[in-house]
Scaffold this motif. Structure first.
Motif, PDB file in Angstrom:
ATOM      1  N   TYR B  15       0.887  -1.169   0.000  1.00  0.00           N
ATOM      2  CA  TYR B  15       0.000   0.000   0.000  1.00  0.00           C
ATOM      3  C   TYR B  15       0.914   1.204   0.000  1.00  0.00           C
ATOM      4  CZ  TYR B  15      -3.911  -2.962   1.548  1.00  0.00           C
ATOM      5  OH  TYR B  15      -4.879  -3.912   1.642  1.00  0.00           O
ATOM      6  N   SER B  18       4.124   1.077   2.006  1.00  0.00           N
ATOM      7  CA  SER B  18       4.032   0.093   3.084  1.00  0.00           C
ATOM      8  C   SER B  18       3.926  -1.326   2.525  1.00  0.00           C
ATOM      9  CB  SER B  18       2.832   0.470   3.955  1.00  0.00           C
ATOM     10  OG  SER B  18       2.413  -0.598   4.718  1.00  0.00           O
ATOM     11  N   VAL B  20       3.183  -4.982   2.682  1.00  0.00           N
ATOM     12  CA  VAL B  20       2.341  -5.796   3.571  1.00  0.00           C
ATOM     13  C   VAL B  20       2.276  -7.267   3.183  1.00  0.00           C
ATOM     14  CG1 VAL B  20       0.941  -3.836   4.306  1.00  0.00           C
ATOM     15  CG2 VAL B  20       0.198  -5.212   2.345  1.00  0.00           C
ATOM     16  N   ARG B  39      -4.575 -14.200  11.925  1.00  0.00           N
ATOM     17  CA  ARG B  39      -4.988 -13.134  12.827  1.00  0.00           C
ATOM     18  C   ARG B  39      -5.308 -11.851  12.067  1.00  0.00           C
ATOM     19  NH1 ARG B  39      -1.189 -13.702  18.149  1.00  0.00           N
ATOM     20  NH2 ARG B  39      -0.643 -15.901  17.859  1.00  0.00           N
ATOM     21  N   ASN B  40      -5.906 -10.922  12.778  1.00  0.00           N
ATOM     22  CA  ASN B  40      -6.156  -9.605  12.199  1.00  0.00           C
ATOM     23  C   ASN B  40      -4.850  -8.974  11.745  1.00  0.00           C
ATOM     24  OD1 ASN B  40      -8.835  -8.890  12.011  1.00  0.00           O
ATOM     25  ND2 ASN B  40      -8.992  -8.554  14.224  1.00  0.00           N
ATOM     26  N   GLY B  41      -4.874  -8.413  10.553  1.00  0.00           N
ATOM     27  CA  GLY B  41      -3.693  -7.731  10.062  1.00  0.00           C
ATOM     28  C   GLY B  41      -2.657  -8.642   9.447  1.00  0.00           C
ATOM     29  N   ALA B  42      -2.992  -9.925   9.279  1.00  0.00           N
ATOM     30  CA  ALA B  42      -2.023 -10.885   8.743  1.00  0.00           C
ATOM     31  C   ALA B  42      -1.773 -10.681   7.252  1.00  0.00           C
ATOM     32  CB  ALA B  42      -2.515 -12.305   8.998  1.00  0.00           C
ATOM     33  N   GLY B  43      -2.785 -10.139   6.562  1.00  0.00           N
ATOM     34  CA  GLY B  43      -2.612  -9.924   5.121  1.00  0.00           C
ATOM     35  C   GLY B  43      -3.602 -10.700   4.268  1.00  0.00           C
ATOM     36  N   LYS B  44      -4.671 -11.207   4.872  1.00  0.00           N
ATOM     37  CA  LYS B  44      -5.653 -11.990   4.115  1.00  0.00           C
ATOM     38  C   LYS B  44      -6.414 -11.104   3.125  1.00  0.00           C
ATOM     39  CE  LYS B  44      -7.760 -13.081   7.970  1.00  0.00           C
ATOM     40  NZ  LYS B  44      -6.971 -12.289   8.930  1.00  0.00           N
ATOM     41  N   THR B  45      -6.954 -10.012   3.642  1.00  0.00           N
ATOM     42  CA  THR B  45      -7.682  -9.088   2.773  1.00  0.00           C
ATOM     43  C   THR B  45      -6.771  -8.540   1.679  1.00  0.00           C
ATOM     44  OG1 THR B  45      -9.211  -8.477   4.527  1.00  0.00           O
ATOM     45  CG2 THR B  45      -8.918  -6.882   2.758  1.00  0.00           C
ATOM     46  N   SER B  46      -5.561  -8.203   2.073  1.00  0.00           N
ATOM     47  CA  SER B  46      -4.627  -7.652   1.087  1.00  0.00           C
ATOM     48  C   SER B  46      -4.354  -8.663  -0.023  1.00  0.00           C
ATOM     49  CB  SER B  46      -3.327  -7.254   1.773  1.00  0.00           C
ATOM     50  OG  SER B  46      -3.595  -6.351   2.821  1.00  0.00           O
ATOM     51  N   ARG B  49      -7.221  -8.507  -2.336  1.00  0.00           N
ATOM     52  CA  ARG B  49      -7.168  -7.250  -3.099  1.00  0.00           C
ATOM     53  C   ARG B  49      -6.104  -7.308  -4.185  1.00  0.00           C
ATOM     54  NH1 ARG B  49      -7.436  -3.045   1.803  1.00  0.00           N
ATOM     55  NH2 ARG B  49      -9.678  -3.115   2.182  1.00  0.00           N
TER      56      ARG B  49
HETATM   57  N1  LIG Z   1      -5.449   0.652   2.964  1.00  0.00           N
HETATM   58  C1  LIG Z   1      -4.359   0.338   3.668  1.00  0.00           C
HETATM   59  N2  LIG Z   1      -3.295   1.157   3.671  1.00  0.00           N
HETATM   60  C2  LIG Z   1      -2.175   0.842   4.360  1.00  0.00           C
HETATM   61  N3  LIG Z   1      -2.046  -0.273   5.084  1.00  0.00           N
HETATM   62  C3  LIG Z   1      -3.064  -1.137   5.113  1.00  0.00           C
HETATM   63  C4  LIG Z   1      -4.279  -0.885   4.410  1.00  0.00           C
HETATM   64  N4  LIG Z   1      -5.122  -1.913   4.631  1.00  0.00           N
HETATM   65  C5  LIG Z   1      -4.461  -2.763   5.432  1.00  0.00           C
HETATM   66  N5  LIG Z   1      -3.233  -2.318   5.721  1.00  0.00           N
HETATM   67  C6  LIG Z   1      -2.218  -3.004   6.546  1.00  0.00           C
HETATM   68  O1  LIG Z   1      -1.852  -4.166   5.845  1.00  0.00           O
HETATM   69  C7  LIG Z   1      -1.670  -5.247   6.735  1.00  0.00           C
HETATM   70  C8  LIG Z   1      -2.545  -6.395   6.313  1.00  0.00           C
HETATM   71  O2  LIG Z   1      -3.899  -6.020   6.468  1.00  0.00           O
HETATM   72  P1  LIG Z   1      -5.099  -6.907   5.947  1.00  0.00           P
HETATM   73  O3  LIG Z   1      -4.738  -7.508   4.650  1.00  0.00           O
HETATM   74  O4  LIG Z   1      -6.313  -6.074   5.996  1.00  0.00           O
HETATM   75  O5  LIG Z   1      -5.186  -8.030   7.064  1.00  0.00           O
HETATM   76  P2  LIG Z   1      -6.308  -9.109   7.382  1.00  0.00           P
HETATM   77  O6  LIG Z   1      -7.337  -9.045   6.313  1.00  0.00           O
HETATM   78  O7  LIG Z   1      -5.587 -10.392   7.422  1.00  0.00           O
HETATM   79  O8  LIG Z   1      -6.860  -8.731   8.716  1.00  0.00           O
HETATM   80  C9  LIG Z   1      -1.984  -4.707   8.118  1.00  0.00           C
HETATM   81  O9  LIG Z   1      -0.771  -4.391   8.749  1.00  0.00           O
HETATM   82  C10 LIG Z   1      -2.778  -3.470   7.847  1.00  0.00           C
HETATM   83  O10 LIG Z   1      -2.560  -2.522   8.856  1.00  0.00           O
END
Ligand SMILES: Nc1ncnc2c1ncn2[C@@H]1O[C@H](COP(=O)(O)OP(=O)(O)O)[C@@H](O)[C@H]1O
Ligand SMILES: [Mg+2]
Lengths: 295, 234
Positions: B15, B18, B20, B39-46, B49
């Protein structure tokens, strides 16, 4: 003679009519601005210049090519829109994602450049465009005389605004536009070519300004500065209506045109600043604009 | 052995500045439901995306049916048959339920009819003119899945569909997922609700700090529960 508040009815209705004419152009221009701002997040300072170019294109079509008013109503927005599309593709596009200020400066620069080029070629003086034969004449309404062409401009602008509103608010194409305004990335992920949509939207918005210019040519003098004197008011209209609100810009445009006309009757010295007084009041009391949504 | 549809190797993602995703590797086979746990913030959503093209700064490789997702223009990814249901659901507030449903273009034949969608999610029936975001959270989730089914896509990226929903709704969504699996859809599911994930998935990957660190077959999950709980910090 019939009077209202001590003012002859003919004078009053005459000013209301002029107000409606001006308001029609405010509405057409602020509509395009609102569409462009909504989707592209660009404050298109060149909007007035595109309106001026539209008037010149229409005038040029007639003068150099013998193309009359009606075909020019179709050709002018296409030509101006195509020019807008090229400008968006080659220059404006590079500034998306940067601060608003950059695109504002670019479009401001384009406005100055266009105005300069036309002044250089045609001088600062105005050219007149004849009222098309089919729209000559006057309606006698009893209490006032209404030139046919002016009636046409009011009706046609209202119709165009209405069509644009229906297109945006009620059709699948409009739904895509609204969705892309809200969340362009997701709309892209759904398989919609958002960059293309941005180009077409910009082209449509400035095409609308070009059309307004073509319609204005028989009423106002066609001159290089006709856009810059208008655009400041149109921006005020957009601010009052609420940035990005389609219906807001249409209604506000007409309303302010009429209000301006009425001020000319009752308080002539203030007429030039009416719009700005309203703008200040709206900004103080309802910063999102009359029709805008608070964010 | 079913063919591999989605092959992700050493996928990295950013991002802005950053960093990730630090090398995500996994695959999904035809007709499978595969989850990403973590866990939360692991990178699943990313990860989702990055695959859907919403995250643009990426490196590594991601192939869908042999097509390179990373070099596909973002508006062409859906046309490869990939449907994306984002974590935040992405229901548009300026669109009605019907407009939300009809928004994504049909990318290939075999998309569901509106009737079939209403049969799967009866809650959406008769709500056509309601503003999309006026729906309850569960209904928005259904709408987010429904509009993807209309397009004819056959691989779905589904991000935490049960997050914050009442148990009855979770159950409905679970049933819908099972139906999709029966119909041959391939699903990549991000899920925190392990019970839900166990009910629908074939395999699970564990994501930690932007990497895939482990893999479990659903059958062997009971035996690996301790290990998994440690990963998830439960
Ligand atoms: N839009 C964003 N901009 C910058 N950092 C992001 C953004 N979205 C998520 N992150 C960071 O990317 C990392 C992975 O997040 P995310 O993929 O949302 O995790 P998960 O879905 O596993 O909870 C986290 O450290 C989060 O803080
Ligand atoms: Mg997440």
């Amino acid at each position: 003679m019939t009077e209202l508040f001590g003012v002859p009815l003919a004078v009053l209705s005459g000013q209301v009519m002029i107000g409606l004419i001006n308001g029609s152009f405010y509405a057409l221009l602020s509509l395009g601005l609102a569409i462009i701002f909504g989707l592209l997040n660009v404050i298109n300072f060149a909007h007035g210049a595109f309106y001026m170019v539209g008037a010149f294109v229409s005038w040029g079509l007639l003068t150099y090519a013998g193309v009359g008013y009606w075909p020019s109503l179709v050709l002018t927005p296409l030509i101006v829109g195509a020019f807008g599309a090229v400008f968006e593709r080659t220059m404006l596009r590079r500034l998306y994602g940067l601060d608003h200020l950059f695109s504002l400066l670019l479009t401001f620069g384009l406005a100055l450049a266009l105005e300069g080029v036309f002044r250089w070629i045609y001088g600062a003086g105005g050219k007149s465009y004849p009222v098309p034969p089919s729209l000559q004449g006057v309606y006698n309404l009893g209490f006032m005389m209404l030139p046919v062409y002016r009636a046409w401009v009011i009706v046609a602008s209202l119709a165009i605004c209405l069509v644009a509103w229906v297109l945006i608010e009620k059709t699948p194409l409009g739904a895509r536009l609204r969705a892309a305004t809200e969340n362009p990335k997701l709309v892209t992920a759904f398989g919609i070519n958002v960059p293309l949509m941005l180009t077409l939207t910009y082209a449509a918005g400035v095409g609308l300004a070009g059309l307004a210019g073509a319609m204005a040519a028989p009423i106002y003098q066609v001159s290089p500065n006709m856009g810059s004197s208008l655009i400041v008011i149109v921006f005020a209209v957009v601010v009052i209506g609420g940035m990005g609100s389609i219906m807001g810009s249409i209604v506000t445009g007409l309303m302010l045109g009429v209000l301006e006309g009425l001020t000319k009757v009752f308080f002539p010295t203030a007429s030039a600043i009416t719009v700005f007084i309203v703008m200040i009041l709206v900004l103080l009391l309802r910063p999102a604009g009359l029709f805008g949504k608070d964010k | 052995m079913a063919e591999i549809r989605l092959q992700v190797s050493a996928l990295e993602g950013w991002y802005g500045e950053s960093h990730v995703l630090h090398g995500v590797t996994f695959d999904v086979k035809r007709g499978e439901v595969v989850t990403l746990l973590g866990r939360n913030g692991a990178g699943k959503t990313s990860t989702l995306r990055a695959l859907a093209g919403v995250m643009r700064k990426r490196r590594g490789s991601a192939l869908l049916d042999g097509h390179d997702l990373l070099s596909t223009p973002p508006h062409r990814v859906a046309h490869l048959g990939l449907g994306f249901v984002p974590e935040e659901r992405g229901i548009f507030s300026s669109l009605t339920v019907r407009e939300n449903l009809m928004l994504p273009p049909v990318v290939r034949q075999g998309g569901w009819s509106v009737d079939a969608i209403h049969e799967l999610f009866p809650n959406l029936k008769g709500r056509d003119t309601t503003t999309g975001t006026r729906l309850s959270g569960g209904e928005q989730q259904m709408l987010a899945i429904a509009r993807i089914l209309r397009t004819g896509c056959d691989i779905i990226l589904l991000d935490e569909p049960t997050e914050g929903l009442a148990p009855v709704i979770v159950e409905q969504i679970g049933k819908a997922l099972v139906r999709l699996k029966e119909k041959g859809f391939t699903v990549l599911l991000v899920e925190q609700n392990l019970n839900f994930a166990r009910g629908v998935a074939d395999r699970h990957y564990v994501v930690e700090q932007g990497r895939v660190v482990d893999e479990f077959a659903n059958d062997s999950l009971s035996a690996s529960m301790d290990q998994l709980n440690r990963y998830l910090g439960i």
